[in-house]
Design a protein around this motif. Structure first.
Motif, PDB file in Angstrom:
ATOM      1  N   PHE A   1       0.844  -1.186   0.000  1.00 59.20           N
ATOM      2  CA  PHE A   1       0.000   0.000   0.000  1.00 59.20           C
ATOM      3  C   PHE A   1       0.882   1.240   0.000  1.00 59.20           C
ATOM      4  O   PHE A   1       2.077   1.171   0.285  1.00 59.20           O
ATOM      5  CB  PHE A   1      -0.942   0.019   1.212  1.00 59.20           C
ATOM      6  CG  PHE A   1      -0.243  -0.080   2.538  1.00 59.20           C
ATOM      7  CD1 PHE A   1       0.077   1.064   3.258  1.00 59.20           C
ATOM      8  CD2 PHE A   1       0.096  -1.317   3.077  1.00 59.20           C
ATOM      9  CE1 PHE A   1       0.731   0.973   4.483  1.00 59.20           C
ATOM     10  CE2 PHE A   1       0.737  -1.420   4.296  1.00 59.20           C
ATOM     11  CZ  PHE A   1       1.056  -0.275   5.001  1.00 59.20           C
ATOM     12  N   THR A   2       0.269   2.369  -0.329  1.00 60.84           N
ATOM     13  CA  THR A   2       0.982   3.640  -0.377  1.00 60.84           C
ATOM     14  C   THR A   2       0.264   4.655   0.501  1.00 60.84           C
ATOM     15  O   THR A   2      -0.970   4.728   0.483  1.00 60.84           O
ATOM     16  CB  THR A   2       1.054   4.167  -1.827  1.00 60.84           C
ATOM     17  OG1 THR A   2       1.711   3.191  -2.637  1.00 60.84           O
ATOM     18  CG2 THR A   2       1.808   5.478  -1.907  1.00 60.84           C
ATOM     19  N   LEU A   3       1.038   5.417   1.258  1.00 65.16           N
ATOM     20  CA  LEU A   3       0.499   6.512   2.060  1.00 65.16           C
ATOM     21  C   LEU A   3       1.178   7.792   1.590  1.00 65.16           C
ATOM     22  O   LEU A   3       2.401   7.855   1.513  1.00 65.16           O
ATOM     23  CB  LEU A   3       0.771   6.279   3.547  1.00 65.16           C
ATOM     24  CG  LEU A   3       0.179   5.005   4.145  1.00 65.16           C
ATOM     25  CD1 LEU A   3       0.624   4.832   5.590  1.00 65.16           C
ATOM     26  CD2 LEU A   3      -1.342   5.021   4.049  1.00 65.16           C
TER      27      LEU A   3
ATOM     28  N   VAL B   1      -6.530  -4.840   1.502  1.00 69.52           N
ATOM     29  CA  VAL B   1      -5.853  -3.554   1.665  1.00 69.52           C
ATOM     30  C   VAL B   1      -6.632  -2.439   0.957  1.00 69.52           C
ATOM     31  O   VAL B   1      -6.672  -1.304   1.439  1.00 69.52           O
ATOM     32  CB  VAL B   1      -4.368  -3.626   1.230  1.00 69.52           C
ATOM     33  CG1 VAL B   1      -4.187  -3.516  -0.260  1.00 69.52           C
ATOM     34  CG2 VAL B   1      -3.535  -2.574   1.944  1.00 69.52           C
TER      35      VAL B   1
ATOM     36  N   ALA C   1      -4.525   7.370   1.037  1.00 69.54           N
ATOM     37  CA  ALA C   1      -4.084   5.987   1.193  1.00 69.54           C
ATOM     38  C   ALA C   1      -4.455   5.260  -0.092  1.00 69.54           C
ATOM     39  O   ALA C   1      -5.544   5.469  -0.638  1.00 69.54           O
ATOM     40  CB  ALA C   1      -4.762   5.334   2.392  1.00 69.54           C
TER      41      ALA C   1
ATOM     42  N   VAL D   1      -9.810   4.400   5.351  1.00 73.60           N
ATOM     43  CA  VAL D   1      -8.891   5.453   5.800  1.00 73.60           C
ATOM     44  C   VAL D   1      -9.178   6.746   5.041  1.00 73.60           C
ATOM     45  O   VAL D   1      -9.235   7.833   5.637  1.00 73.60           O
ATOM     46  CB  VAL D   1      -7.414   5.013   5.638  1.00 73.60           C
ATOM     47  CG1 VAL D   1      -6.459   6.181   5.801  1.00 73.60           C
ATOM     48  CG2 VAL D   1      -7.085   3.896   6.626  1.00 73.60           C
TER      49      VAL D   1
ATOM     50  N   VAL E   1      -1.767  -1.122   7.727  1.00 75.21           N
ATOM     51  CA  VAL E   1      -1.959   0.290   7.360  1.00 75.21           C
ATOM     52  C   VAL E   1      -2.007   1.177   8.601  1.00 75.21           C
ATOM     53  O   VAL E   1      -1.335   2.214   8.655  1.00 75.21           O
ATOM     54  CB  VAL E   1      -3.231   0.464   6.501  1.00 75.21           C
ATOM     55  CG1 VAL E   1      -3.525   1.936   6.256  1.00 75.21           C
ATOM     56  CG2 VAL E   1      -3.089  -0.280   5.169  1.00 75.21           C
TER      57      VAL E   1
ATOM     58  N   ALA F   1      -4.625  -6.420   6.869  1.00 70.93           N
ATOM     59  CA  ALA F   1      -4.358  -5.162   6.174  1.00 70.93           C
ATOM     60  C   ALA F   1      -4.585  -3.975   7.116  1.00 70.93           C
ATOM     61  O   ALA F   1      -3.836  -3.000   7.089  1.00 70.93           O
ATOM     62  CB  ALA F   1      -5.240  -5.041   4.940  1.00 70.93           C
TER      63      ALA F   1
ATOM     64  N   ALA G   1      -7.791   0.949   2.743  1.00 70.49           N
ATOM     65  CA  ALA G   1      -7.449   2.252   2.163  1.00 70.49           C
ATOM     66  C   ALA G   1      -8.716   3.084   1.947  1.00 70.49           C
ATOM     67  O   ALA G   1      -8.735   4.290   2.226  1.00 70.49           O
ATOM     68  CB  ALA G   1      -6.689   2.071   0.847  1.00 70.49           C
TER      69      ALA G   1
END
Length: 162
Positions: free
Chosen positions: A6-8, A145, A78, A152, A59, A55, A149
């Motif tokens: 995942f990317t934040l 995930v 997210a 979030v 996260v 997940a 996301a």
């Protein structure tokens, strides 16, 4: 344990700060499982591959780690959450043209876009759940995930709406 990708993306507390200066602090705070991107001024993106029981644990743990390393950093997004037609095709193993045909032929059964324009955008979790319900083999870690996301980002949007 399972591995989650995942990317934040964050807005830095000081837009003039050099994001490269945070790399060591991020590693010390537990983000040594992330690749750091520093393309936009005043922003930092962290692409994680984190092993965790779920997940949500991955996260939320990463969010806590980043807040310890960079106090005042504000979450921008997210991912994976929003996807376009090309993303949908790639993830489902279709050509772009076939993905469009499937979307059109599915009519109202296909998830509604969150942005209907050029480009149209969908929530990945909803697209994956739709595909799975129709018998497609779906990467369960990606679905999990994507759901986290989505949640979030919804929480961030609610925070910003106040």
């Amino acid at each position: 344990m399972q591995s989650f990708n995942f990317t934040l993306k964050f807005k830095l507390p000081d837009p003039a700060a050099d994001p490269a200066g945070f790399v060591e602090r991020l590693a010390a705070a537990g983000c040594d499982d992330a690749t750091v991107g520093i393309g936009l001024e005043g922003r930092i993106a962290l692409e994680f591959t984190r092993d965790s029981r779920s997940a949500a644990d991955a996260v939320l743990g990463a969010l806590r780690d980043v807040s310890r390393a960079i106090p005042g950093a504000v979450l921008v997004e997210a991912a994976p959450d929003f996807v376009g037609l090309t993303d949908v095709a790639r993830i489902l193993g279709f050509s772009r043209q076939y993905a469009r045909k499937v979307m059109i032929s599915s009519g109202s059964a296909f998830p509604e876009p969150v942005h209907d324009g050029n480009p149209s955008l969908w929530r990945l979790a909803k697209v994956l759940a739709w595909a799975e319900a129709r018998g497609a083999e779906v990467d369960r870690a990606l679905l999990e995930v994507a759901r986290v996301a989505h949640q979030v980002n919804l929480a961030r949007e609610m925070r910003d709406a106040v």
